[in-house]
Design an enzyme around this catalytic site. Structure first.
Site: not given
Length: 298
Positions: A114, A116, A274, A289
Site C-alpha cells: 500500500h 499510505d 510498502h 511514524r
C-alpha cells in the site's frame, strides 16, 4: 569510493554523508548521520532530501533521537497529519503509534502492499518511521519502487491506462471491520478520493503507477474504446486493476529492511508502496511514524 557509494558535497571538516544502495532499484542505507542533527540543520536536511528523491527510501541504524527530534525532522518536509483510526502520541500530535502485541487487533492493513492514505484527497508526501521495540527476528518491511513498476509495464498496458482514474477508499478497508454506523460516519468524514492511475511526481517528473490495496475501481473505464459488452467492464476493468496492483509484488522492484531498535526509515510516499511483514506473533513490535501532509496527485 566503492561502486554505488555516494559522497555528497559538504565542508571538509564534516564527516561525509554516505548513501549505500541496498538494491539495484530502490533504497539506500546512510551512515555517519545523526538524524537529531539533521532535524535542526538546514544544510544537512537539504542533503538528506536530495538523497531521498534519488533513492526513494533511506535507512538508518542506531538513531537515539527523541520523539521531539522525530517530529522536528518530519516537519522539515511539511506539516504532519493524524490518522483517524490509528492512535497518536498524546504529547506529539502527528506521531502515530503502531504498536503490536498480543492484545492488538490484526487489521491495520500493514501486511498488504500500500501507499499510505491514498483515500485522502491529498495523500501523504512521505513518512519518518522509527522502531521502538521489535522482535529478534521477523517484522521486516518491504518497499517498492512504483516509478520503475510503471516504467516496465508493457507498452499496450501503458496505452490502456493513460488517462484512467480510480477510487481509493478508507471505508472499504479500515472501515470494513467497524459497525455499520461507525463505518458510514468514517466515510462521511473521508469520502472516497479519486486519483489518476498514473501520477506525476511533483519534484522529479517521474511517472508512477498509483494504485494499491486502497483502490476499489476505475471511475472512467466504461467507454466505447474499452467496453463492447458488459463482460469487458465487469470483470474486465477489475482484472486490469488487479494486474496493476500485483506489480508491487515483483521482487526486482523491492528492498527489504530488517528492523532493530532505534533504526529509522524515511520514504517518499508518492513514488513507493510498502508492506509490513506480520510474521512475528507472539513477539511485540512497536513503531512510531510521523506522516507528512502531501499534495493532490496529478
Amino acid at each position: 569510493m566503492t561502486i554505488g557509494e555516494i559522497i555528497t558535497s559538504r565542508p571538509s571538516t564534516v564527516t561525509p554523508m554516505y548513501a549505500r544502495p541496498l538494491t539495484c532499484s530502490i533504497g539506500a542505507e546512510l551512515r555517519n548521520v545523526d538524524l537529531a542533527d539533521v532535524a535542526h540543520d538546514d544544510a544537512l536536511f537539504t542533503e538528506l532530501r536530495a538523497l531521498l528523491l534519488e533513492h526513494k527510501v533511506l535507512f538508518f541504524r542506531d538513531q537515539r533521537m527523541s520523539r521531539a527530534d522525530h517530529v522536528a525532522l518530519a516537519e522539515r518536509f511539511g506539516p504532519l497529519e493524524d490518522h483517524p483510526v490509528v492512535g497518536s502520541d498524546p504529547e506529539h500530535p502527528g506521531l502515530v503509534r503502531i504498536y503490536k502485541d498480543l492484545d492488538s487487533p490484526p487489521e491495520h492493513y500493514e501486511n498488504a502492499f500500500h501507499c499510505d492514505a491514498t483515500w485522502r484527497e491529498n495523500p501523504p508526501m512521505g513518512s519518518v518511521l522509527r522502531c521502538v521495540e521489535g522482535p529478534d527476528v521477523g517484522g521486516d518491511t518491504i518497499w517498492v519502487n512504483m516509478a520503475l513498476a510503471y516504467q516496465r509495464l508493457p507498452g499496450h498496458v501503458k496505452e490502456q491506462i493513460d488517462g484512467l482514474r480510480a477510487r481509493h477508499s478508507i471505508e472499504a478497508t479500515f472501515g470494513a471491520r467497524m459497525p455499520i454506523e461507525q463505518r458510514l460516519e468514517l466515510k462521511e468524514r473521508f469520502p472516497d478520493a479519486e486519483h489518476p492511475v498514473v501520477r506525476t511526481h511533483p519534484e522529479t517528473g517521474e511517472k508512477i503507477l498509483f494504485v494499491n490495496c486502497f483502490t476499489t475501481h476505475f471511475t472512467n473505464f466504461h467507454t466505447p474504446d474499452n467496453v463492447r459488452f458488459g463482460i469487458d467492464y465487469a470483470p474486465g476493468g477489475a482484472d486490469l486493476l488487479r494486474y496493476l496492483i500485483s506489480q508491487a509484488s515483483i521482487p526486482e522492484y523491492q528492498v527489504r529492511w530488517r528492523w532493530t531498535p532505534n533504526s529509522v526509515a524515511i520514504w517518499d510516499n508518492r513514488s513507493t508502496q510498502h508492506y509490513a511483514v506480520q510474521d512475528y506473533w507472539p513477539a511485540v513490535r512497536k513503531m512510531e511514524r510521523a506522516g507528512i501532509t502531501g499534495d493532490r496527485p496529478f
